[in-house]
Design a protein around this motif. Structure first.
Motif, mmCIF file in Angstrom:
data_model
loop_
_atom_site.group_PDB
_atom_site.id
_atom_site.type_symbol
_atom_site.label_atom_id
_atom_site.label_comp_id
_atom_site.label_asym_id
_atom_site.label_seq_id
_atom_site.Cartn_x
_atom_site.Cartn_y
_atom_site.Cartn_z
ATOM 1 N N ALA A 95 0.106 -17.949 -1.512
ATOM 2 C CA ALA A 95 -1.299 -17.464 -1.107
ATOM 3 C C ALA A 95 -1.451 -17.161 0.273
ATOM 4 O O ALA A 95 -2.208 -16.010 0.685
ATOM 5 C CB ALA A 95 -2.453 -18.278 -1.791
ATOM 6 N N PRO A 96 -1.082 -17.991 1.116
ATOM 7 C CA PRO A 96 -1.538 -17.841 2.540
ATOM 8 C C PRO A 96 -0.706 -16.543 2.960
ATOM 9 O O PRO A 96 -1.521 -15.727 3.880
ATOM 10 C CB PRO A 96 -1.176 -18.989 3.263
ATOM 11 C CG PRO A 96 -1.179 -19.944 2.280
ATOM 12 C CD PRO A 96 -0.831 -19.448 1.006
ATOM 13 N N VAL A 97 0.176 -16.155 2.714
ATOM 14 C CA VAL A 97 1.283 -15.014 3.191
ATOM 15 C C VAL A 97 0.408 -13.963 2.653
ATOM 16 O O VAL A 97 0.453 -12.598 3.137
ATOM 17 C CB VAL A 97 2.733 -15.426 2.763
ATOM 18 C CG1 VAL A 97 3.311 -13.952 3.178
ATOM 19 C CG2 VAL A 97 3.301 -16.575 3.406
ATOM 20 N N ALA A 98 0.237 -13.967 1.307
ATOM 21 C CA ALA A 98 -0.435 -12.735 0.763
ATOM 22 C C ALA A 98 -1.721 -12.504 1.437
ATOM 23 O O ALA A 98 -2.118 -11.422 1.506
ATOM 24 C CB ALA A 98 -0.682 -13.159 -0.837
ATOM 25 N N VAL A 99 -2.580 -13.192 1.652
ATOM 26 C CA VAL A 99 -3.903 -13.144 2.449
ATOM 27 C C VAL A 99 -3.578 -12.292 3.713
ATOM 28 O O VAL A 99 -4.196 -11.368 3.984
ATOM 29 C CB VAL A 99 -4.714 -14.405 2.648
ATOM 30 C CG1 VAL A 99 -5.816 -14.078 3.401
ATOM 31 C CG2 VAL A 99 -5.186 -14.985 1.029
ATOM 32 N N SER A 100 -2.524 -12.972 4.430
ATOM 33 C CA SER A 100 -2.363 -12.631 5.734
ATOM 34 C C SER A 100 -1.571 -11.266 5.787
ATOM 35 O O SER A 100 -2.141 -10.278 6.450
ATOM 36 C CB SER A 100 -1.483 -13.314 6.592
ATOM 37 O OG SER A 100 -1.791 -14.925 6.668
ATOM 38 N N SER A 101 -0.833 -10.880 4.999
ATOM 39 C CA SER A 101 -0.223 -9.572 5.071
ATOM 40 C C SER A 101 -1.126 -8.501 4.266
ATOM 41 O O SER A 101 -1.180 -7.359 4.798
ATOM 42 C CB SER A 101 0.916 -9.660 4.056
ATOM 43 O OG SER A 101 1.784 -10.575 4.330
ATOM 44 N N ASP A 102 -2.041 -8.950 3.311
ATOM 45 C CA ASP A 102 -2.892 -8.069 3.062
ATOM 46 C C ASP A 102 -4.098 -7.448 3.995
ATOM 47 O O ASP A 102 -4.452 -6.265 4.116
ATOM 48 C CB ASP A 102 -3.647 -8.606 1.743
ATOM 49 C CG ASP A 102 -4.860 -7.729 0.732
ATOM 50 O OD1 ASP A 102 -4.292 -6.370 0.808
ATOM 51 O OD2 ASP A 102 -5.932 -7.841 1.030
ATOM 52 N N ILE A 103 -4.303 -8.634 4.746
ATOM 53 C CA ILE A 103 -5.541 -8.292 5.774
ATOM 54 C C ILE A 103 -5.057 -7.355 6.655
ATOM 55 O O ILE A 103 -5.628 -6.485 7.316
ATOM 56 C CB ILE A 103 -5.831 -9.402 6.397
ATOM 57 C CG1 ILE A 103 -6.945 -10.298 5.360
ATOM 58 C CG2 ILE A 103 -6.577 -9.287 7.636
ATOM 59 C CD1 ILE A 103 -7.442 -11.544 5.935
ATOM 60 N N VAL A 104 -3.546 -7.588 7.407
ATOM 61 C CA VAL A 104 -2.960 -6.700 8.285
ATOM 62 C C VAL A 104 -2.877 -5.430 7.783
ATOM 63 O O VAL A 104 -3.033 -4.342 8.403
ATOM 64 C CB VAL A 104 -1.733 -7.268 8.701
ATOM 65 C CG1 VAL A 104 -1.191 -6.533 9.463
ATOM 66 C CG2 VAL A 104 -1.698 -8.635 9.409
ATOM 67 N N ALA A 105 -2.734 -5.167 6.460
ATOM 68 C CA ALA A 105 -2.680 -3.947 5.925
ATOM 69 C C ALA A 105 -3.816 -3.271 5.978
ATOM 70 O O ALA A 105 -4.080 -1.954 6.254
ATOM 71 C CB ALA A 105 -1.795 -3.943 4.341
ATOM 72 N N ALA A 106 -4.827 -3.749 5.556
ATOM 73 C CA ALA A 106 -6.237 -3.369 5.632
ATOM 74 C C ALA A 106 -6.725 -2.778 7.071
ATOM 75 O O ALA A 106 -7.359 -1.881 6.936
ATOM 76 C CB ALA A 106 -7.025 -4.368 4.798
ATOM 77 N N ALA A 107 -6.216 -3.499 7.850
ATOM 78 C CA ALA A 107 -6.448 -3.349 9.179
ATOM 79 C C ALA A 107 -6.010 -2.096 9.709
ATOM 80 O O ALA A 107 -6.587 -1.082 10.460
ATOM 81 C CB ALA A 107 -5.979 -4.340 10.361
ATOM 82 N N ALA A 108 -4.901 -1.608 9.087
ATOM 83 C CA ALA A 108 -4.323 -0.373 9.268
ATOM 84 C C ALA A 108 -4.772 0.800 8.628
ATOM 85 O O ALA A 108 -4.732 1.748 9.072
ATOM 86 C CB ALA A 108 -2.659 -0.602 9.272
ATOM 87 N N MET A 109 -5.616 0.409 7.534
ATOM 88 C CA MET A 109 -6.047 1.513 6.525
ATOM 89 C C MET A 109 -7.607 1.759 6.724
ATOM 90 O O MET A 109 -8.096 2.870 6.771
ATOM 91 C CB MET A 109 -5.707 1.231 5.064
ATOM 92 C CG MET A 109 -4.105 1.284 4.872
ATOM 93 S SD MET A 109 -3.865 0.899 3.291
ATOM 94 C CE MET A 109 -4.415 -0.609 3.041
ATOM 95 N N LYS A 110 -8.245 0.706 7.186
ATOM 96 C CA LYS A 110 -9.714 1.154 7.038
ATOM 97 C C LYS A 110 -10.054 2.037 7.875
ATOM 98 O O LYS A 110 -11.131 2.600 7.758
ATOM 99 C CB LYS A 110 -10.395 -0.398 7.453
ATOM 100 C CG LYS A 110 -10.431 -1.546 6.563
ATOM 101 C CD LYS A 110 -11.274 -1.311 5.360
ATOM 102 C CE LYS A 110 -11.297 -2.615 4.547
ATOM 103 N NZ LYS A 110 -12.074 -2.395 3.331
ATOM 104 N N GLY A 155 4.818 -13.618 -6.831
ATOM 105 C CA GLY A 155 5.068 -14.714 -6.481
ATOM 106 C C GLY A 155 5.181 -15.009 -4.808
ATOM 107 O O GLY A 155 5.753 -16.068 -4.610
ATOM 108 N N ILE A 156 4.264 -14.316 -4.344
ATOM 109 C CA ILE A 156 4.022 -14.483 -2.805
ATOM 110 C C ILE A 156 3.155 -15.773 -2.461
ATOM 111 O O ILE A 156 2.068 -15.847 -3.016
ATOM 112 C CB ILE A 156 3.563 -13.514 -2.364
ATOM 113 C CG1 ILE A 156 4.813 -12.286 -2.506
ATOM 114 C CG2 ILE A 156 3.255 -13.779 -0.657
ATOM 115 C CD1 ILE A 156 4.169 -10.748 -1.901
#
Length: 334
Positions: free
Chosen positions: A39-54, A36-37
């Motif tokens: 959509a804009p918050v989900a996109v932003s949070s996922d991108i920041v997480a991906a930036a840490a893992m890539k 239930g997050i």
């Protein structure tokens, strides 16, 4: 700390490790549909997480020299500024409700494209297998030629991928890699994955910086995603040699299709109808494609034929060896 979110991220990480696809196509719709997050918050949070893992995955390919740096440079020329543009576009639309509706729509379209991309990727791999089989087509050369960069199409791919990542977080590991396969069919599989992973680092980092500037990141979401994804991806990578990646990808294509339709607001009845049509029609179409390329209609038939051939080889008695004449010259000492 949300343990359910960590568990979901770990499961998605396993799938990413198994298939090599980007996590954004799974993580973002999971955050929206199941947690239930917004959509804009989900996109932003996922991108920041991906930036840490890539960077962790890309470093392995850099060390193994499986990165085409010319293609990385061309893709980055388009993707980095386009990622900022995608984030800016998202925030210029209007009020919160309008942004939410627009982001869900863009995410739905991206997921459906990613679903089609997975199927296209499976077809290209199957065709490559057919080309390497004796009698089905000319075999692939053992040494593939170096690819000649195509600047304009490659930069355009970067622009499209950057905009999609900025808007939806989907694209760096699912859409761009399909475009690279189409533009550069001579690119080795290891170079394809390595090039896509390395170009995704500046792309995702630029999108993450843009999202951080606009303040959409929810660290209570981002941190659990990172904590779950890293061990999940590690486990999935180790399981990849034991599990059929092809079957997992086809199942993922169905999941992405359903998620995309739900993001677009399609009713449950129509979604189930589309899923049924995809399962039945897709299975028949895939079987026909396999048959045309010289394989059996179903994968299990290929496995059974291969097992029978191996069993016949092991049970066939070896020809009796003839006695060597005594007057022949002795063997050379090794």
């Amino acid at each position: 700390m949300d343990l359910g979110l960590i568990a979901a991220a770990a499961c998605i990480g396993v799938v990413v490790g198994l298939t090599g696809m980007g996590g954004g196509a799974l993580m973002t719709p999971t955050l929206v549909l199941f947690f239930g997050i917004p959509a804009p918050v989900a996109v932003s949070s996922d991108i920041v997480a991906a930036a840490a893992m890539k960077p962790f995955g890309s470093w392995v390919h850099i060390r193994n020299k499986t990165v085409n740096w010319q293609l990385v440079r061309l893709l980055v020329y388009g993707s980095v500024p386009a990622a900022f543009l995608g984030v800016l576009l998202q925030h210029l639309i209007g009020d919160v409700e309008t942004i939410e509706k627009f982001t869900k729509g863009a995410l739905g379209v991206a997921l459906i494209i990613a679903s089609a991309g997975l199927l296209l990727r499976a077809y290209l791999r199957l065709r490559e297998r057919a080309r390497s089989r004796d009698g089905s087509a000319p075999p692939l050369p053992k040494e593939r030629p170096d690819v000649v960069p195509r600047p304009v199409p490659t930069i355009i791919v970067g622009v499209i991928g950057g905009v999609m990542v900025g808007l939806t977080s989907v694209g760096s590991g699912s859409l761009i890699i399909i475009a690279l396969m189409a533009l550069y069919p001579a690119l080795k599989a290891s170079q394809l994955v390595g090039t896509d992973l390395v170009q995704a680092v500046p792309l995702v980092v630029s999108a993450a910086i843009a999202h951080l500037m606009f303040g959409d990141v929810d660290w209570s979401v981002t941190i659990p995603v990172i904590l779950g994804s890293i061990p999940g991806t590690y486990i999935g990578a180790h399981l990849s040699s034991r599990v059929s990646g092809g079957l997992v990808r086809r199942a993922l294509a169905m999941v992405l299709l359903i998620s995309g339709l739900k993001m677009l607001g399609v009713s449950n009845a129509l979604t189930l109808a589309a899923l049924g049509a995809a399962l039945i029609g897709g299975t028949l179409a895939w079987g026909l494609i396999r048959h045309q390329l010289g394989f059996h209609f179903f994968i299990w038939q290929d496995k059974r034929a291969k097992a029978a051939a191996q069993a016949a080889k092991t049970t066939t008695p070896a020809p009796a060896a003839t006695d060597r004449p005594q007057d022949t010259a002795p063997d050379k000492e090794s």
